[in-house]
Scaffold this motif. Sequence first.
Motif, PDB file in Angstrom:
ATOM      1  N   MET A   1       0.828  -1.207   0.000  1.00 29.77           N
ATOM      2  CA  MET A   1       0.000   0.000   0.000  1.00 29.77           C
ATOM      3  C   MET A   1       0.863   1.257   0.000  1.00 29.77           C
ATOM      4  N   MET A   2       1.879   1.290   0.868  1.00 26.38           N
ATOM      5  CA  MET A   2       2.712   2.494   0.961  1.00 26.38           C
ATOM      6  C   MET A   2       3.580   2.685  -0.283  1.00 26.38           C
ATOM      7  N   MET A   3       4.041   1.596  -0.874  1.00 33.16           N
ATOM      8  CA  MET A   3       4.812   1.710  -2.123  1.00 33.16           C
ATOM      9  C   MET A   3       3.933   2.250  -3.248  1.00 33.16           C
ATOM     10  N   GLU A   4       2.699   1.757  -3.328  1.00 34.59           N
ATOM     11  CA  GLU A   4       1.777   2.239  -4.363  1.00 34.59           C
ATOM     12  C   GLU A   4       1.399   3.697  -4.105  1.00 34.59           C
ATOM     13  N   THR A   5       1.224   4.055  -2.841  1.00 31.54           N
ATOM     14  CA  THR A   5       0.917   5.449  -2.504  1.00 31.54           C
ATOM     15  C   THR A   5       2.044   6.365  -2.960  1.00 31.54           C
ATOM     16  N   MET A   6       3.284   5.963  -2.700  1.00 33.80           N
ATOM     17  CA  MET A   6       4.433   6.775  -3.131  1.00 33.80           C
ATOM     18  C   MET A   6       4.533   6.846  -4.655  1.00 33.80           C
TER      19      MET A   6
ATOM     20  N   ALA B   1      -4.557   2.739  -0.860  1.00 30.32           N
ATOM     21  CA  ALA B   1      -3.496   3.561  -1.457  1.00 30.32           C
ATOM     22  C   ALA B   1      -4.065   4.893  -1.957  1.00 30.32           C
ATOM     23  N   ILE B   2      -5.236   4.851  -2.544  1.00 30.51           N
ATOM     24  CA  ILE B   2      -5.901   6.088  -2.990  1.00 30.51           C
ATOM     25  C   ILE B   2      -6.174   6.985  -1.787  1.00 30.51           C
ATOM     26  N   LEU B   3      -6.725   6.399  -0.726  1.00 26.05           N
ATOM     27  CA  LEU B   3      -6.996   7.144   0.502  1.00 26.05           C
ATOM     28  C   LEU B   3      -5.725   7.794   1.045  1.00 26.05           C
ATOM     29  N   ALA B   4      -4.664   7.009   1.162  1.00 25.66           N
ATOM     30  CA  ALA B   4      -3.432   7.514   1.749  1.00 25.66           C
ATOM     31  C   ALA B   4      -2.820   8.619   0.883  1.00 25.66           C
ATOM     32  N   ALA B   5      -2.875   8.459  -0.431  1.00 24.64           N
ATOM     33  CA  ALA B   5      -2.312   9.476  -1.323  1.00 24.64           C
ATOM     34  C   ALA B   5      -3.037  10.804  -1.153  1.00 24.64           C
ATOM     35  N   ILE B   6      -4.350  10.753  -1.027  1.00 24.85           N
ATOM     36  CA  ILE B   6      -5.121  11.990  -0.854  1.00 24.85           C
ATOM     37  C   ILE B   6      -4.849  12.609   0.507  1.00 24.85           C
ATOM     38  N   LEU B   7      -4.789  11.792   1.554  1.00 25.92           N
ATOM     39  CA  LEU B   7      -4.499  12.319   2.887  1.00 25.92           C
ATOM     40  C   LEU B   7      -3.124  12.984   2.925  1.00 25.92           C
ATOM     41  N   VAL B   8      -2.142  12.346   2.305  1.00 30.13           N
ATOM     42  CA  VAL B   8      -0.799  12.928   2.269  1.00 30.13           C
ATOM     43  C   VAL B   8      -0.820  14.252   1.502  1.00 30.13           C
ATOM     44  N   TYR B   9      -1.488  14.270   0.346  1.00 28.85           N
ATOM     45  CA  TYR B   9      -1.587  15.506  -0.445  1.00 28.85           C
ATOM     46  C   TYR B   9      -2.215  16.619   0.383  1.00 28.85           C
ATOM     47  N   MET B  10      -3.325  16.327   1.040  1.00 25.85           N
ATOM     48  CA  MET B  10      -4.025  17.348   1.821  1.00 25.85           C
ATOM     49  C   MET B  10      -3.182  17.828   3.002  1.00 25.85           C
ATOM     50  N   ALA B  11      -2.499  16.902   3.661  1.00 26.60           N
ATOM     51  CA  ALA B  11      -1.653  17.280   4.800  1.00 26.60           C
ATOM     52  C   ALA B  11      -0.475  18.132   4.341  1.00 26.60           C
ATOM     53  N   CYS B  12       0.052  17.823   3.162  1.00 22.29           N
ATOM     54  CA  CYS B  12       1.161  18.620   2.613  1.00 22.29           C
ATOM     55  C   CYS B  12       0.694  20.029   2.234  1.00 22.29           C
ATOM     56  N   GLU B  13      -0.476  20.136   1.652  1.00 22.80           N
ATOM     57  CA  GLU B  13      -0.973  21.404   1.143  1.00 22.80           C
ATOM     58  C   GLU B  13      -1.570  22.297   2.233  1.00 22.80           C
TER      59      GLU B  13
END
Length: 433
Positions: free
Chosen positions: A234-239, A384-396
């Motif tokens: 999951m984390m590899m796909e998120t990255m 992975a979709i969930l984590a990617a969006i959460l990371v994007y939002m936390a970064c922004e």
Amino acid sequence: AWGQWRGWERGVTHIDLVSPRLRTLEGTQLAWSPSTKKPINAEAVVLPLVADSNAFKAWLPSVKGKVVLISQNPTSGRPDKNWEEFATKDGLAKFKADKAKDASAWRDRMAKTGLNARTLALAIEKAGAAAIIINNWSAGWGVDKVFGANTTKIPTVDLSVEDYGLVFRLAESGSKPKLNITSESKELGLVPTENTLAEIKGTEKPNEYVMLSAHFDSWDAASGATDNGSGTIMMMETMRILKKFYPNPKRTILVGHWSSEEQGLNGSRAFTEDHPEIVSNIQALFNQDNGTGRVMSLSGQGFAKAKDFIPRWLAAVPDTIRNQIRTSFPGSPSGGGSDNASFAAAGAPGLSLSSTSWDYGVYTWHTNRDTYDKLVFDEIRSNAILAAILVYMACEDPERFTHEKAPLPTNPRTGAPGVWPTPVKANRKGGVN
């Protein structure tokens, strides 16, 4: 490398019942089990019911050259769910009573030796036994949990509930069962222990961090597919998603694949000790480590202002994913269990992306059936979709996630105020004692 650990390599385990009948048995050696120098051919005996510890000491010399069974023989090899579905009301009640009675009787048998499971194995080894056999049934069809051996000179082998029961009954009835055991392994000495990390550097706030987290190690009786191969995938796909669609994040994105989680969160604890400059500047860390299922819950982990951030980040997630997730604020910090706890103890928002069960606790968590075929890739993809969006939002997010801690609820058992978990030092030289 953050430390060293006793290296050990699993070899072949093969177990046959050769008398009074012939049958190849299902079993495997425990991790770090000593290797057989040559195949063992020996009678199997069961830990006896003795009057007291003196009687046990008097019995010990009789184990010389024998294989000793030291686990309870489960009352039934059928899971409780099976009894609940098919038994009559009276049959179910009798099974439950028998199960409780058998468990109590075995606890009494163990207590009379004056030893615990670890010291019992060592005492039997010292007395000259050829091997120790256990059963650590996971209370499901065909599953055992397989951990580490306590012995240092003779092999410790786990037999399936079916085959353990067979050998146990033969021994208890006086049939003197004999086993052939090959249990090969290789000691590798102290080897380096390492975490695996990757980074996408931030463009505006490079010294603030949004982290992804999953442990890379597993118990080795199977493939470690859901504990925690699924989290790693999951984390590899998120990255991969982030690198492709968000290559210039405002904050730095880090992913940590931790080692030695199964031995006490040592890899992530070492990271928090070695990199306080990162820990103190974490915007959020998202950890996944409870199976292959879709994420169903997300807690604020005891951080006072979590409710000001997490719902805002989740708002960008598609309804089909977001609407299945229960949130709780401020929540309570994890005291252990997975690597987010290492960060929470250090005062950083280590959040757990907690998944639906898929019978994880019974069938795949630390078992001999935690294999590739148990992965549910559609649910990992969703995560992975969930984590990617959460990371994007936390970064922004223009705001910094404050590390302020909320008051913890009173302990319902003791009445004492809740206490935030304190950091535990990483074990940097493991498996040597």
